[in-house]
Motif scaffolding. Sequence first.
Motif, PDB file in Angstrom:
ATOM      1  N   GLY A  97       9.227   2.662  -5.075  1.00 55.99           N
ATOM      2  CA  GLY A  97       7.928   2.232  -4.784  1.00 55.99           C
ATOM      3  C   GLY A  97       7.239   2.127  -3.488  1.00 55.99           C
ATOM      4  N   SER A  98       5.895   2.521  -3.449  1.00 55.69           N
ATOM      5  CA  SER A  98       5.085   2.172  -2.163  1.00 55.69           C
ATOM      6  C   SER A  98       4.978   1.120  -1.508  1.00 55.69           C
ATOM      7  CB  SER A  98       4.096   3.230  -2.056  1.00 55.69           C
ATOM      8  OG  SER A  98       3.196   2.928  -3.019  1.00 55.69           O
ATOM      9  N   VAL A  99       4.957   0.102  -2.470  1.00 56.69           N
ATOM     10  CA  VAL A  99       4.698  -1.598  -2.237  1.00 56.69           C
ATOM     11  C   VAL A  99       6.228  -2.350  -2.534  1.00 56.69           C
ATOM     12  CG1 VAL A  99       2.457  -1.419  -2.536  1.00 56.69           C
ATOM     13  CG2 VAL A  99       3.597  -2.101  -4.351  1.00 56.69           C
ATOM     14  N   LYS A 100       6.411  -3.192  -1.958  1.00 58.77           N
ATOM     15  CA  LYS A 100       7.760  -4.083  -2.100  1.00 58.77           C
ATOM     16  C   LYS A 100       7.941  -5.340  -2.589  1.00 58.77           C
ATOM     17  CE  LYS A 100      10.318  -1.608  -2.596  1.00 58.77           C
ATOM     18  NZ  LYS A 100       9.526  -0.353  -2.759  1.00 58.77           N
ATOM     19  N   THR A 101       6.683  -6.004  -2.144  1.00 59.95           N
ATOM     20  CA  THR A 101       6.640  -7.705  -2.183  1.00 59.95           C
ATOM     21  C   THR A 101       6.795  -7.881  -3.879  1.00 59.95           C
ATOM     22  OG1 THR A 101       5.181  -7.940  -0.438  1.00 59.95           O
ATOM     23  CG2 THR A 101       5.635  -9.585  -1.876  1.00 59.95           C
ATOM     24  N   ARG A 102       5.940  -7.579  -4.633  1.00 64.71           N
ATOM     25  CA  ARG A 102       6.114  -7.766  -6.010  1.00 64.71           C
ATOM     26  C   ARG A 102       7.447  -7.114  -6.786  1.00 64.71           C
ATOM     27  NH1 ARG A 102      -0.244  -7.044  -6.537  1.00 64.71           N
ATOM     28  NH2 ARG A 102      -0.888  -9.261  -5.748  1.00 64.71           N
ATOM     29  N   HIS A 180      -0.631   3.391   5.126  1.00 67.11           N
ATOM     30  CA  HIS A 180      -0.719   4.108   3.964  1.00 67.11           C
ATOM     31  C   HIS A 180      -2.113   3.819   3.154  1.00 67.11           C
ATOM     32  CE1 HIS A 180       1.718   4.883   0.188  1.00 67.11           C
ATOM     33  NE2 HIS A 180       1.174   6.244   0.675  1.00 67.11           N
ATOM     34  N   ALA A 181      -2.147   2.338   2.899  1.00 70.51           N
ATOM     35  CA  ALA A 181      -3.251   2.046   2.139  1.00 70.51           C
ATOM     36  C   ALA A 181      -4.720   2.391   2.716  1.00 70.51           C
ATOM     37  CB  ALA A 181      -3.476   0.710   1.757  1.00 70.51           C
ATOM     38  N   ALA A 225      -5.110   3.672  -7.038  1.00 74.52           N
ATOM     39  CA  ALA A 225      -5.290   2.534  -7.347  1.00 74.52           C
ATOM     40  C   ALA A 225      -4.216   1.689  -7.268  1.00 74.52           C
ATOM     41  CB  ALA A 225      -5.992   2.564  -8.773  1.00 74.52           C
ATOM     42  N   ALA A 226      -3.097   2.004  -7.506  1.00 74.42           N
ATOM     43  CA  ALA A 226      -1.863   1.188  -7.364  1.00 74.42           C
ATOM     44  C   ALA A 226      -1.555   1.110  -5.962  1.00 74.42           C
ATOM     45  CB  ALA A 226      -0.765   1.951  -8.117  1.00 74.42           C
ATOM     46  N   ILE A 227      -1.591   1.870  -5.276  1.00 73.31           N
ATOM     47  CA  ILE A 227      -1.275   1.592  -3.674  1.00 73.31           C
ATOM     48  C   ILE A 227      -2.368   0.550  -3.069  1.00 73.31           C
ATOM     49  CG2 ILE A 227      -1.759   2.723  -1.401  1.00 73.31           C
ATOM     50  CD1 ILE A 227      -0.454   5.378  -2.619  1.00 73.31           C
ATOM     51  N   ALA A 234      -3.711  -5.168   1.004  1.00 71.34           N
ATOM     52  CA  ALA A 234      -4.450  -4.016   1.302  1.00 71.34           C
ATOM     53  C   ALA A 234      -5.867  -4.358   1.202  1.00 71.34           C
ATOM     54  CB  ALA A 234      -4.199  -3.012  -0.038  1.00 71.34           C
ATOM     55  N   ALA A 235      -6.156  -5.318   0.380  1.00 71.84           N
ATOM     56  CA  ALA A 235      -7.822  -5.735   0.398  1.00 71.84           C
ATOM     57  C   ALA A 235      -8.234  -6.338   1.709  1.00 71.84           C
ATOM     58  CB  ALA A 235      -7.899  -6.764  -0.659  1.00 71.84           C
ATOM     59  N   GLU A 236      -7.303  -6.999   2.352  1.00 74.05           N
ATOM     60  CA  GLU A 236      -7.728  -7.549   3.582  1.00 74.05           C
ATOM     61  C   GLU A 236      -8.049  -6.454   4.609  1.00 74.05           C
ATOM     62  OE1 GLU A 236      -5.839 -10.685   7.095  1.00 74.05           O
ATOM     63  OE2 GLU A 236      -4.608 -10.173   5.077  1.00 74.05           O
TER      64      GLU A 236
END
Length: 271
Positions: A97-102, A180-181, A225-227, A234-236
């Motif tokens: 996946g393109s995100v890793k923390t969760r 990316h985001a 949306a997932a990214i 990403a929101a910050e």
Amino acid sequence: MNSARPREPGLPATRFAVLGYGRFGRAFAELLLQAGHRVHVWDPQADVPAALAAASMPAAVEAARWIVLAMPVPRLRDALVALRPLLHAGHTVLDVGSVKTRPCAAMDELLGEAIPHVGTHPLFGPLSLARNERPRRTVICPAANHPAAAARARELFAGLGCEVIELDPESHDRAMATTHALAFFVAKGLVNLGVDEDMPLAPPSFQGMQHMLSAVRGDAGHLFAAIQRENPFAAEARAQLLAELERVHRQLLADANDDSLAIPAPPDAAA
């Protein structure tokens, strides 16, 4: 796609279970096959070629050494819950996946010390693979209890022609939030405004933007949306970009002769 390093003659093929056959799962399975590995795919929602299709998740996992989680990030936790009873210490689980923390936290929680696992993010997609773009890079996020799994992942991706970067999950997601985001965020705005890749009056300075639009649409536009939502940073990053654009916009309205509005040259341009 023909640049994955082939297996050395005489070495047995490594067996992979690829769980998920969307755009990236399909491309990654093909990359593994070209490198000489054996691949079985389980995805009841996709049209998987008969030569690759497993009859069930247990059938896909049973003889595999590597378990590749290639489903959308929001579905990963449920997939791990279903998968866990089928796993043993001889497996190595990785996500792409393109995100890793969760995702890494979910693997740590649900797989723990018993099942080797590692987070990975291949920084390429179907379009860049088809174009054989280089360098081809992959980030790995080792699990604290499984350094050997990280070492195997490094070797695996090197064998697929990748440069390997090692980061912790938070550092990865912070970096992806501002690259990316934000690239997907800007691309989404441009597409919504009607800015298209094929623009005959676009100057050379727009070519980089055209390439970005093409890459976003071809590789993972459907994951927008997932990214944005799954990356906790990403929101910050979006808010900071919007605030800076608003500041520049107001500055342009206030003073047309402000030299500080010039875009600075790259640091090495004056050398």
